[in-house]
Design an enzyme around this catalytic site. Sequence first.
Site, PDB file in Angstrom:
ATOM      1  N   TRP A  63      20.834  -2.139  -0.064  1.00 21.33           N
ATOM      2  CA  TRP A  63      19.612  -2.539   0.644  1.00 21.33           C
ATOM      3  C   TRP A  63      18.771  -1.332   0.954  1.00 21.33           C
ATOM      4  O   TRP A  63      19.221  -0.192   0.870  1.00 21.33           O
ATOM      5  CB  TRP A  63      19.907  -3.409   1.869  1.00 21.33           C
ATOM      6  CG  TRP A  63      20.849  -2.849   2.920  1.00 21.33           C
ATOM      7  CD1 TRP A  63      21.681  -1.773   2.804  1.00 21.33           C
ATOM      8  CD2 TRP A  63      21.037  -3.365   4.240  1.00 21.33           C
ATOM      9  NE1 TRP A  63      22.387  -1.603   3.950  1.00 21.33           N
ATOM     10  CE2 TRP A  63      22.012  -2.560   4.863  1.00 21.33           C
ATOM     11  CE3 TRP A  63      20.495  -4.412   4.947  1.00 21.33           C
ATOM     12  CZ2 TRP A  63      22.442  -2.773   6.170  1.00 21.33           C
ATOM     13  CZ3 TRP A  63      20.926  -4.629   6.254  1.00 21.33           C
ATOM     14  CH2 TRP A  63      21.880  -3.824   6.850  1.00 21.33           C
ATOM     15  N   ASN A  64      17.509  -1.585   1.285  1.00 22.46           N
ATOM     16  CA  ASN A  64      16.538  -0.510   1.464  1.00 22.46           C
ATOM     17  C   ASN A  64      15.740  -0.712   2.746  1.00 22.46           C
ATOM     18  O   ASN A  64      15.546  -1.846   3.189  1.00 22.46           O
ATOM     19  CB  ASN A  64      15.523  -0.489   0.308  1.00 22.46           C
ATOM     20  CG  ASN A  64      16.198  -0.447  -1.042  1.00 22.46           C
ATOM     21  OD1 ASN A  64      16.996   0.442  -1.315  1.00 22.46           O
ATOM     22  ND2 ASN A  64      15.880  -1.407  -1.892  1.00 22.46           N
ATOM     23  N   HIS A  71      -2.281  -3.561   3.924  1.00 18.72           N
ATOM     24  CA  HIS A  71      -3.213  -3.849   2.819  1.00 18.72           C
ATOM     25  C   HIS A  71      -2.833  -3.017   1.593  1.00 18.72           C
ATOM     26  O   HIS A  71      -3.618  -2.212   1.096  1.00 18.72           O
ATOM     27  CB  HIS A  71      -4.651  -3.587   3.278  1.00 18.72           C
ATOM     28  CG  HIS A  71      -5.043  -4.477   4.432  1.00 18.72           C
ATOM     29  ND1 HIS A  71      -5.868  -5.569   4.284  1.00 18.72           N
ATOM     30  CD2 HIS A  71      -4.671  -4.455   5.743  1.00 18.72           C
ATOM     31  CE1 HIS A  71      -6.005  -6.182   5.458  1.00 18.72           C
ATOM     32  NE2 HIS A  71      -5.282  -5.519   6.360  1.00 18.72           N
ATOM     33  N   HIS A  75      -2.378  -8.215  -2.069  1.00 16.24           N
ATOM     34  CA  HIS A  75      -2.250  -8.567  -0.654  1.00 16.24           C
ATOM     35  C   HIS A  75      -3.302  -9.563  -0.205  1.00 16.24           C
ATOM     36  O   HIS A  75      -4.293  -9.802  -0.889  1.00 16.24           O
ATOM     37  CB  HIS A  75      -2.278  -7.317   0.221  1.00 16.24           C
ATOM     38  CG  HIS A  75      -3.611  -6.647   0.334  1.00 16.24           C
ATOM     39  ND1 HIS A  75      -4.048  -5.707  -0.564  1.00 16.24           N
ATOM     40  CD2 HIS A  75      -4.603  -6.776   1.238  1.00 16.24           C
ATOM     41  CE1 HIS A  75      -5.246  -5.283  -0.213  1.00 16.24           C
ATOM     42  NE2 HIS A  75      -5.624  -5.926   0.871  1.00 16.24           N
ATOM     43  N   ASP A  77      -5.883 -10.800   2.882  1.00 19.02           N
ATOM     44  CA  ASP A  77      -6.689 -10.342   4.016  1.00 19.02           C
ATOM     45  C   ASP A  77      -6.908 -11.507   4.978  1.00 19.02           C
ATOM     46  O   ASP A  77      -7.455 -12.545   4.586  1.00 19.02           O
ATOM     47  CB  ASP A  77      -8.082  -9.881   3.565  1.00 19.02           C
ATOM     48  CG  ASP A  77      -8.083  -8.527   2.866  1.00 19.02           C
ATOM     49  OD1 ASP A  77      -7.058  -7.828   2.888  1.00 19.02           O
ATOM     50  OD2 ASP A  77      -9.137  -8.184   2.294  1.00 19.02           O
ATOM     51  N   HIS A  81      -8.924  -9.041  10.072  1.00 23.04           N
ATOM     52  CA  HIS A  81      -9.046  -7.724   9.428  1.00 23.04           C
ATOM     53  C   HIS A  81     -10.420  -7.106   9.699  1.00 23.04           C
ATOM     54  O   HIS A  81     -10.551  -5.890   9.746  1.00 23.04           O
ATOM     55  CB  HIS A  81      -8.814  -7.878   7.926  1.00 23.04           C
ATOM     56  CG  HIS A  81      -8.923  -6.618   7.128  1.00 23.04           C
ATOM     57  ND1 HIS A  81      -8.415  -5.406   7.557  1.00 23.04           N
ATOM     58  CD2 HIS A  81      -9.485  -6.377   5.916  1.00 23.04           C
ATOM     59  CE1 HIS A  81      -8.661  -4.490   6.632  1.00 23.04           C
ATOM     60  NE2 HIS A  81      -9.320  -5.043   5.650  1.00 23.04           N
ATOM     61  N   HIS A 210     -16.067  -8.560   3.070  1.00 22.16           N
ATOM     62  CA  HIS A 210     -15.251  -8.527   4.287  1.00 22.16           C
ATOM     63  C   HIS A 210     -16.028  -9.114   5.472  1.00 22.16           C
ATOM     64  O   HIS A 210     -15.522  -9.974   6.202  1.00 22.16           O
ATOM     65  CB  HIS A 210     -14.821  -7.096   4.608  1.00 22.16           C
ATOM     66  CG  HIS A 210     -13.748  -6.568   3.711  1.00 22.16           C
ATOM     67  ND1 HIS A 210     -14.001  -6.032   2.470  1.00 22.16           N
ATOM     68  CD2 HIS A 210     -12.398  -6.507   3.875  1.00 22.16           C
ATOM     69  CE1 HIS A 210     -12.857  -5.652   1.915  1.00 22.16           C
ATOM     70  NE2 HIS A 210     -11.868  -5.932   2.734  1.00 22.16           N
TER      71      HIS A 210
HETATM   72 MN    MN Z   1      -7.205  -5.786   2.459  1.00 19.86          MN
END
Ligand code: MN
Length: 260
Positions: A63-64, A71, A75, A77, A81, A210
């Site tokens: 495992w990590n 972002h 991904h 938004d 945001h 955005h």
């Molecule tokens: Mn973004």
Amino acid sequence: MQADILAALAEALASGAVDVVDLAQPLEPATPVISLPPDFGQSQPFRLEQISHYDGRGPAWSWNNISLGEHTGTHFDAPVHWITGRDLPDNTLDTIQARRFVAPANVIDCTEACAADPDFLLTPDHIAAWEATHGRVAAGSWVLLRSGWSHRTDPAAFLNAGADGPHSPGPSPAAVTFLVRERDVIGFGTECVGTDAGQAFGFDPPFPCHAGMHGANKFGLASLANLDRLPPKGALLITAPLKIVGGTGSPCRVLALAPR
Ligand code: MN
């Protein structure tokens, strides 16, 4: 009736008549991350550190630990945001209604125009031309800009930044206004590192996608891949982000159900 629809879908998935298309890019330390001017805070790249790998640190398990900016890579938004979406209801990853993570997709192919001009802007005229062929963009559906940008595997070419800032395609301010007010889309998606064009810091308003989308409680998808495997219309997107409390965005294994 509803049970019949799901049974038919399950059968179509099993037979391959409906395909599941992976629209996510691989997430790794080399994944390109947006870079802002030095006066601003910076998003960290993806990092992965082994906890154990079937060794003295854990003989039977691997495992990590990971760390990354919200972002990073492919991904989602959330409205919170952007400052325009700061005070809207259900604007964070943990409060968005789950049913809003499943919605149809309209894919507008601008690959040739983006190859000729990295600063290509999608305008209301481009959307009108697409609708003349494929029909009206339905309320509550995604508009995805297919630019071919995901084929830029070199991170520098993907970000395509010069001394005058990055050069990558996106929607014009008028296109954003049209999609929000006239089409009531659920959001805007892109193959590039962010939903706005590379030069959008200088637009009026700055970063119109955005500002406009999130100010209307709508979403964004960035760094999408495999849009060339989707039909212009008819795919169904599944865009579930991590349920980060107060989260503004999240890596997302965006999936599309699409007719084969
Ligand atoms: Mn973004």
